[in-house]
Write a protein that holds these residues in place. Structure first.
Motif, PDB file in Angstrom:
ATOM      1  N   GLY B  27      32.157  33.781 -56.178  1.00  0.00           N
ATOM      2  CA  GLY B  27      32.388  35.088 -55.958  1.00  0.00           C
ATOM      3  C   GLY B  27      31.691  35.289 -54.499  1.00  0.00           C
ATOM      4  O   GLY B  27      31.649  34.181 -53.625  1.00  0.00           O
ATOM      5  N   ASP B  28      31.860  36.586 -53.888  1.00  0.00           N
ATOM      6  CA  ASP B  28      31.193  36.744 -52.572  1.00  0.00           C
ATOM      7  C   ASP B  28      29.719  36.376 -52.853  1.00  0.00           C
ATOM      8  O   ASP B  28      29.168  36.115 -53.645  1.00  0.00           O
ATOM      9  N   PHE B  31      27.194  38.415 -54.620  1.00  0.00           N
ATOM     10  CA  PHE B  31      27.118  38.223 -56.030  1.00  0.00           C
ATOM     11  C   PHE B  31      26.421  36.793 -56.489  1.00  0.00           C
ATOM     12  O   PHE B  31      25.924  36.568 -57.205  1.00  0.00           O
ATOM     13  N   SER B  53      37.023  38.951 -72.124  1.00  0.00           N
ATOM     14  CA  SER B  53      37.304  39.728 -71.083  1.00  0.00           C
ATOM     15  C   SER B  53      35.796  40.388 -70.614  1.00  0.00           C
ATOM     16  O   SER B  53      35.554  40.145 -69.456  1.00  0.00           O
ATOM     17  N   THR B  54      35.090  40.634 -71.584  1.00  0.00           N
ATOM     18  CA  THR B  54      33.620  40.815 -71.056  1.00  0.00           C
ATOM     19  C   THR B  54      32.831  39.846 -71.907  1.00  0.00           C
ATOM     20  O   THR B  54      32.820  39.739 -73.080  1.00  0.00           O
ATOM     21  N   SER B  55      32.318  38.909 -71.113  1.00  0.00           N
ATOM     22  CA  SER B  55      31.411  37.753 -71.794  1.00  0.00           C
ATOM     23  C   SER B  55      30.244  38.125 -72.199  1.00  0.00           C
ATOM     24  O   SER B  55      29.188  38.630 -71.370  1.00  0.00           O
ATOM     25  N   ALA B  65      25.380  39.964 -69.926  1.00  0.00           N
ATOM     26  CA  ALA B  65      26.847  40.380 -70.126  1.00  0.00           C
ATOM     27  C   ALA B  65      27.461  40.300 -68.757  1.00  0.00           C
ATOM     28  O   ALA B  65      26.824  40.844 -67.661  1.00  0.00           O
ATOM     29  N   LEU B  66      28.556  39.783 -68.561  1.00  0.00           N
ATOM     30  CA  LEU B  66      29.331  39.703 -67.512  1.00  0.00           C
ATOM     31  C   LEU B  66      30.823  40.134 -67.627  1.00  0.00           C
ATOM     32  O   LEU B  66      31.387  40.068 -68.869  1.00  0.00           O
ATOM     33  N   ASN B  67      31.435  41.007 -66.544  1.00  0.00           N
ATOM     34  CA  ASN B  67      32.706  41.410 -66.776  1.00  0.00           C
ATOM     35  C   ASN B  67      33.492  40.206 -66.629  1.00  0.00           C
ATOM     36  O   ASN B  67      33.421  38.999 -65.989  1.00  0.00           O
ATOM     37  N   ARG B  69      35.757  39.520 -64.099  1.00  0.00           N
ATOM     38  CA  ARG B  69      35.764  39.236 -62.750  1.00  0.00           C
ATOM     39  C   ARG B  69      34.543  38.408 -62.677  1.00  0.00           C
ATOM     40  O   ARG B  69      34.717  37.093 -61.794  1.00  0.00           O
ATOM     41  N   ALA B  70      33.370  38.754 -62.998  1.00  0.00           N
ATOM     42  CA  ALA B  70      32.155  37.860 -62.927  1.00  0.00           C
ATOM     43  C   ALA B  70      32.381  36.562 -63.750  1.00  0.00           C
ATOM     44  O   ALA B  70      31.917  35.699 -63.110  1.00  0.00           O
ATOM     45  N   SER B  73      34.116  34.006 -61.697  1.00  0.00           N
ATOM     46  CA  SER B  73      33.686  33.413 -60.511  1.00  0.00           C
ATOM     47  C   SER B  73      32.662  32.319 -60.910  1.00  0.00           C
ATOM     48  O   SER B  73      32.173  31.904 -59.906  1.00  0.00           O
TER      49      SER B  73
END
Lengths: 712, 84
Positions: B27-28, B31, B53-55, B65-67, B69-70, B73
């Motif tokens: 990620g950036d 992050f 989808s959300t882990s 918890a990560l969405n 996109r996270a 990455s």
């Protein structure tokens, strides 16, 4: 004690604590480490809660007493994972510790609250704080949770390794508080044995930037070193160093080092973090004993159900249903009680005072204006009881986790859901509840769209318009319910549409990475929940109340002056003559394309106090007494109202258009006041007023003109 | 014979109940730094509890918890059950 080579005593803006002055402590820690519980346990009710000027970050300063009965000031700073700030909360923590905030005393000493069950990660922030070279006390909290996980955490070993007082605590059960107070009472505290060498690849850069910050930017040596380390993990100098620009020399050095590392391929930020964790792991080697085989914890077993793809949703629906039901049903009796007593108090004042403007100002302006806001207090308290309950048990983070996916479709955060649900009752507590949203952008978008949810104050307007549109004896109740439901759906659709629009236009940014810790489940702490409710209720009454009182007086003035020449004029004639009546006439050209005349215009102006005031205003304008209690005579009066050319005023199309206007328009001064308070500026409430009322006008124009074109 | 490269997969694709080692963050900068500061950096062991989808994951005894996109990455190497 001998200081490490890099440490020199910091410059102080305050005199050093001594026999004549007790030290100021800052309390810091990661989110979910039990810091607030410990702060409450230490300070009890001796707290001052406010906001840091310029940001909507809560400022809490409390007082506890030393073993000799001397007051000790404790500042509860926002929870943070690191001094490298990524949010306004973390920036406040960093700035207070670095002594950058003029509104807050620079703390002499720091209490670092750490979660014993998650020690390594919690020590990361402590490790950064030790760089500041200030006396530190470590409160090793949640020892019970660590024990429940089969871990043995040795406080004495940690104290020996760091050389600072380490107090084992269980804030929830009040254990360790006496020992902590004894440590706080100590006249002298040792500085930590903070043996950590800056990693070799970046050490020369730290030394050069530290020297430049000290020489060219007037930083004290320790602050210069801490800031140099922060600048190397975040090159956004404004974010790190504050609004005062850094000297050209420091900028030049930063640019040189950055270019050099980019060319060499050195990931300096990762090197720095890894180096801290290596030092922490070494420190914790003899402090923590972990079980060989760890089975699933209690929280794991609960999560297996509450975060399950099917049962998780079912439980979530039950909780949200209970919240929704409580806000509407449980609040009803206390709201009626407040309503009746405010009315009775108004009547008593009316009877006790001689007729005149002062009496009218007090009864019609102050008492009814403020009473109209106090009535929301039960709903506010209930919503904050639920918010507190969900936060305190650890379920709030799970609710955000469950709702994150659907909310992310419109660019919102999982945490936006509960405030938005609360907005069905009233936008005010909903906007106050957005403080649980960490991301500033998501919080602002939630605040901007929340008032579009159809709140309970819109109900009387919907009911009156539906009654006027569809007389009860000819139309089945299901049709009326269908129209009501359509209004709710329209508002909800508006929320998602505008959230989506704002995330793409006002705050465009790439989809965000969401990473969130789920705290372990804990039994609810009722005392803390009640305190939270009372704090929020008082904050609402104190801050919103003052603005609302002012606006109520202005609105009273507008409907009372100038006086009708005939002192025995009817209320209808008086309001027509008043500034509000004149404004209604002035407004007519703007609202005529929507099918509204000047009398409806007066209703729109007066209902800015609160939407339900529209009904009583219509009662006054159309000469119907007691319109609030029984809308039937008013309904008949409205059905008989005409334009000067004889055409009916309240046609079905106009009734529908008026309902749609109330769905979208920002007809609520209390919301404006609360948004001003929560965003710390007039910019956002004025924008909200403009976009909502503008949308209401446009949608109503299209609806009315299209209806007319179709022959309605 | 050169060792074959370790197959990496995003965290969101790690099967529930399995454990992986974080190998790369994509990620950036902001992050990556936050993830590392939370003890989720390179070489951290992560156990996936649920979600695609959300882990929902367990890192150093903490549930995170990560969405999507996270979780996309964070590249992990799945560890065999015997290596955990």
């Amino acid at each position: 004690m001998k200081l490490p080579a890099h440490i020199a005593l910091p410059g102080r803006r305050r005199p050093a604590p001594g026999p004549d002055r007790t030290p100021v402590y800052a309390m810091v820690g990661n989110p979910n480490c039990g810091k607030t519980t410990l702060f409450n346990a230490l300070t009890g009710l001796r707290q001052k809660v406010g906001n840091y000027p310029g940001v909507t970050v809560e400022k809490k300063i409390g007082v506890t007493y030393s073993q000799h009965g001397r007051p000790i000031q404790v500042i509860d700073l926002p929870g943070a994972y690191s001094l490298a700030a990524r949010s306004p909360d973390e920036a406040v923590l960093r700035d207070v510790l670095l002594g950058r905030r003029a509104d807050t005393p620079q703390p002499d000493r720091i209490i670092c609250v750490v979660d014993a069950a998650n020690l390594e990660r919690n020590l990361y922030l402590v490790h950064q704080i030790l760089d500041l070279g200030r006396p530190v006390i470590i409160a090793l909290n949640m020892m019970d949770m660590a024990a429940a996980a089969g871990m043995k955490v040795d406080a004495a070993e940690l104290e020996g390794a760091l050389g600072v007082p380490v107090i084992a605590c269980e804030a929830v059960h009040g254990r360790g508080l006496v020992e902590l107070k004894l440590a706080l009472s100590r006249l002298e505290l040792p500085l930590a044995r903070h043996r950590w060498d800056v990693p070799v690849p970046i050490a020369p850069a730290v030394a050069e930037i530290q020297a430049s910050l000290a020489d060219n930017d007037a930083r004290t040596p320790l602050i210069a070193r801490a800031e140099a380390l922060l600048l190397l993990t975040d090159f956004d100098t404004v974010r790190v160093a504050g609004s005062k620009p850094l000297s050209p020399r420091t900028h030049e050095l930063l640019d040189q080092w950055r270019q050099r590392w980019v060319q060499e391929g050195t990931d300096w930020s990762a090197v720095l973090i890894r180096s801290r964790y290596d030092a922490i792991n070494l420190l914790c080697k003899d402090v923590i004993r972990r079980p060989r085989e760890a089975g699933p914890s209690r929280s794991d077993r609960i999560d297996a159900v509450l975060c399950h793809s099917l049962w998780g949703w079912a439980f979530f629906a039950v909780i949200m249903g209970a919240l929704f039901y409580s806000i509407f049903s449980l609040a009803e009796s206390p709201m009626n009680f407040i309503d009746e007593h405010v009315a009775a108090f108004g009547a008593w004042v009316k009877g006790a005072m001689a007729p005149g403007d002062l009496r009218d100002l007090l009864t019609d302006g102050v008492i009814s204006g403020v009473g109209g806001i106090v009535i929301f207090l039960p709903q506010i308290l209930i919503l904050f009881f639920f918010v507190g309950l969900l936060e305190s048990t650890g379920y709030m983070a799970r609710a955000a986790f469950i709702m994150d996916r659907p909310m992310s479709k419109v660019g919102l955060n999982g945490r936006s859901f509960i405030p938005l649900l609360g907005a069905y009752a009233c936008a005010i507590p909903a906007i106050m509840a957005t403080r649980t949203i960490e991301n500033a952008r998501d919080r602002l978008v939630t605040i901007l769209v929340a008032p579009l949810m159809s709140c309970s104050a819109r109900l009387p307007v919907y009911l009156l318009m539906i009654a006027t549109l569809l007389p009860g004896d000819v139309v089945p109740a299901t049709t009326k319910a269908g129209i009501m439901l359509a209004m709710y759906a329209l508002g909800t659709g508006g929320v998602f549409f505008f959230a989506w629009l704002f995330q793409r236009t006002l705050f465009p940014a790439a989809p965000q990475h969401m990473i969130m810790e789920l705290p372990p489940y804990q039994p609810p702490r009722l005392g803390e929940i009640l305190r939270h409710m009372i704090e929020r209720g008082w904050m609402f009454l104190k801050n919103a109340g003052t603005i609302i009182l002012g606006i109520s007086i202005v609105l009273w003035f507008l409907t009372t002056y100038p006086k009708h020449p005939d002192p025995h004029a009817t209320p209808t004639a008086q309001i027509a003559q008043s500034f509000a009546g004149q404004a209604g006439h002035l407004l007519e050209p703007v609202i005529k394309p929507l099918g509204f005349d000047w009398r409806i215009g007066i209703g729109l102006i007066t209902s800015f106090a609160a939407r339900e005031v529209f009904v009583s205003s219509m009662g006054v304008i159309f000469g119907v007494e007691g319109a609030d209690d029984d809308t039937t005579p008013l309904r008949d009066a409205l059905r008989g109202a005409h334009w000067p050319d004889g055409a009916a005023l309240f046609t079905p199309l106009v009734c529908l258009t008026l309902m749609v206007f109330y769905v979208f328009a920002m007809q609520c001064m209390s919301t404006v006041a609360v948004v001003k308070r929560e965003t710390n500026s007039w910019r956002w409430p004025l924008f909200q007023l403009a976009y909502m009322t503008g949308t209401a006008w446009l949608v109503c124009l299209i609806l009315y003109q299209a209806g007319r074109a179709l022959g309605y | 014979m050169p060792a074959s490269p370790i197959p990496l997969s995003p965290l969101c694709q790690l099967p529930a109940g399995s454990t992986g080692r974080v190998c790369e963050l994509t990620g950036d900068d902001s992050f990556c730094q936050r993830v590392r500061e939370m003890g989720f950096g390179e070489a951290a062991l992560v156990t996936k509890i649920s979600g695609s989808s959300t882990s929902l994951c367990l890192v150093n005894g903490t549930r995170i918890a990560l969405n999507h996109r996270a979780a996309m990455s964070i590249l992990v190497e799945q560890l065999p059950a015997s290596a955990r």
